[in-house]
Design an enzyme around this catalytic site. Sequence first.
Site, PDB file in Angstrom:
ATOM      1  N   ILE A  85       0.806  -1.223   0.000  1.00 30.94           N
ATOM      2  CA  ILE A  85       0.000   0.000   0.000  1.00 30.94           C
ATOM      3  C   ILE A  85       0.837   1.270   0.000  1.00 30.94           C
ATOM      4  O   ILE A  85       0.283   2.370  -0.078  1.00 30.94           O
ATOM      5  CB  ILE A  85      -0.974   0.025   1.205  1.00 30.94           C
ATOM      6  CG1 ILE A  85      -0.209  -0.104   2.527  1.00 30.94           C
ATOM      7  CG2 ILE A  85      -2.027  -1.050   1.065  1.00 30.94           C
ATOM      8  CD1 ILE A  85      -1.100   0.007   3.758  1.00 30.94           C
ATOM      9  N   ASP A 145       8.821  15.345  11.354  1.00 32.30           N
ATOM     10  CA  ASP A 145       8.500  15.130   9.945  1.00 32.30           C
ATOM     11  C   ASP A 145       7.003  15.315   9.700  1.00 32.30           C
ATOM     12  O   ASP A 145       6.363  14.516   9.015  1.00 32.30           O
ATOM     13  CB  ASP A 145       8.942  13.727   9.513  1.00 32.30           C
ATOM     14  CG  ASP A 145       8.985  13.574   7.994  1.00 32.30           C
ATOM     15  OD1 ASP A 145       9.061  14.600   7.300  1.00 32.30           O
ATOM     16  OD2 ASP A 145       8.948  12.439   7.509  1.00 32.30           O
TER      17      ASP A 145
END
Length: 660
Positions: free
Chosen positions: A18, A135
């Site tokens: 995915i 992040d």
Amino acid sequence: MLSEGMYIAERYEIIEKIGTGGMSYVYKAKDHTLGRFVAIKVLKSEFANDAGFLAKFRSEAQSAAALSHPNIVNIYDVGQTSEFNYIVMEYIEGITLKTYIEKKGQLSFKEAVSIAIQVAKGIEDAHKHHVIHRDIKPQNIMISTDGKVKVTDFGIARAASSETINSEVMGSVHYISPEQARNGFVDGKSDVYSLGIVMYEMVTGRVPFDADNAVAVAVSHIQDEIISPSAYAPSLPVSMEGIIMKCCQKSPDKRYQSMDELMTDLKKALISPDENFVVIPSPIAGKTVVMGAGEVDEIKNMTSSGEPDEDTEGEDDEEDEDDGFLNPKMEKIVTILGIVVVIVIFGILVFLGGNLLGIWKFGGSSSSETTEDETGIIVPDVTNMTYEEALETLNELGLGIKISSYETSDEYDAEKIISQDPESGDVVDENTTIYVVISSGGEESLLPSFAGETEEEALAKIEALGLTAGTTNYEYSSSVDAGIVISQTPDAGSSITEGMTVTLTISRGAQLVSVPSVVGETEESARNKLTSYGLTIGSVSSSYSDSVAEGKVISQSISSGKQVESGTSVDLVISLGKKTEYVTVPSLTGKSLSYAQEALANLGLGCTYTEEYSDSVEVGNVISQSPKSGKSVEQGSTVSIVISKGPEPSDESDDTLEEE
């Protein structure tokens, strides 16, 4: 890479790949022990022999596994095989915020605030556990099908300490803070900056800094001023613009000092979107930050290939010693503004002193007379209006509104405004907030309806009423948008009592389910399976089939694996088996055996025959048949015929033969 059907630890069955990250591949898998879907992050083979990367990979699991929050993706397991290292985490059915922004272009103000609040809640919990994400970007923010927002991928996070630390990883260059770009001290305020960039992209559909290479983008984060988001989103409320600009300040000291501070202003913006309440600290004089060639080279090293959208790894470096974030142009402007402010303040003091002493005279009036500055906005009368009516009236004039409290009133109907501050006729500046008191009815205070409002709006009103918000319930709804109040307990119109707790039921939006395959199953089995998945049975029709047995499903209107809303109907086609054809048996009497066989075969009929003596029918021809000619029979049936052997031999001839 792993393949579909493979098992990890004899427990996790790989379903499909995915995603791909900078260091790992991500797979959807089935946990057969607990019967649930999970996401498995597998370290890429090129990093498997690198001790540094392995340590960083395991650190992700250790830091993130300690976190447990509704807005953070949970870590379930970590392990390794002889071939790879992996982390098992919560599987989120949904899309990334990046994909959502790309689909919608620009998000509405309320939607952006709702998402930002949920992200901030998750990050705030991480900060409390001394984990800095480092992040934050739309690619690491998931929006589930039930409307929940979750922060994922603490891939470059590690436990923070009170000591100065260097940023180990650049992160995505479009969202990094100036201190990350300079490889300097990184704390929770770096996440605040990155979330500010994410909010900027949500409301404008673009990032503030973009270039052909990562170095140029990183330098822009350090030196260039951000263009106001309202330049790309003219209808953006002033409060949201102020929040974004404060998050994106170059100096960490000028940003929000915590996610909690940021959430306070975001919630306030929902109530008073047009109020300019955001305060950005004044710039502090310091050493001017100028990018030197060495620093640019360092950023080039940290960004590796220099591509703008890649997550890249940086090397540890010395702590950044620059203590300011103003470029030369801004420093000059600040200096000039400082001088102007001093001159203005001095002039005001001289004027006030002279006025008190009677030195200044205006228009021949006495010293006690003053003039009123009529420039500004005259506050309208909003009493006896509903909150929604007053909101529209005040917003048109550039004013905000906030509910200060609810009070009983025999004069004003429930939900109507009793009083306002400032009062009607007062002259105020643009973006001033008008505080209003709303009637809760007569002596017996009645609970208003919160249905149709956002969760944040309803909670703000509950607080204004002096009531307690209970544990919020979430339900799927195909008729109410995600994040909107469906119902409440107690019901609207109930008498308000001291200490009352109000519980809200919020819509998750329409529930999506994966359609199962029912082809080849009996009708009853297909109905039961579809119903168990939350689907309904649509039309059921029948058709002949040479390959599907009678009573079994030939086809379904929605293919298996497709995501649809719960309650969607699925049409079925049921097999009647092979279609039966009828043919008329031809007349075969007197015909030859070969003729009869060929004629029957052409009609799809079989043929069997026996032989008998006949004095009237020539040898080899048909004496009789069953069924008789003209009868209608099923195709595939068998016709029996009797073939002539000729006349039966006489006894005399037999004796003659014996004598001879």
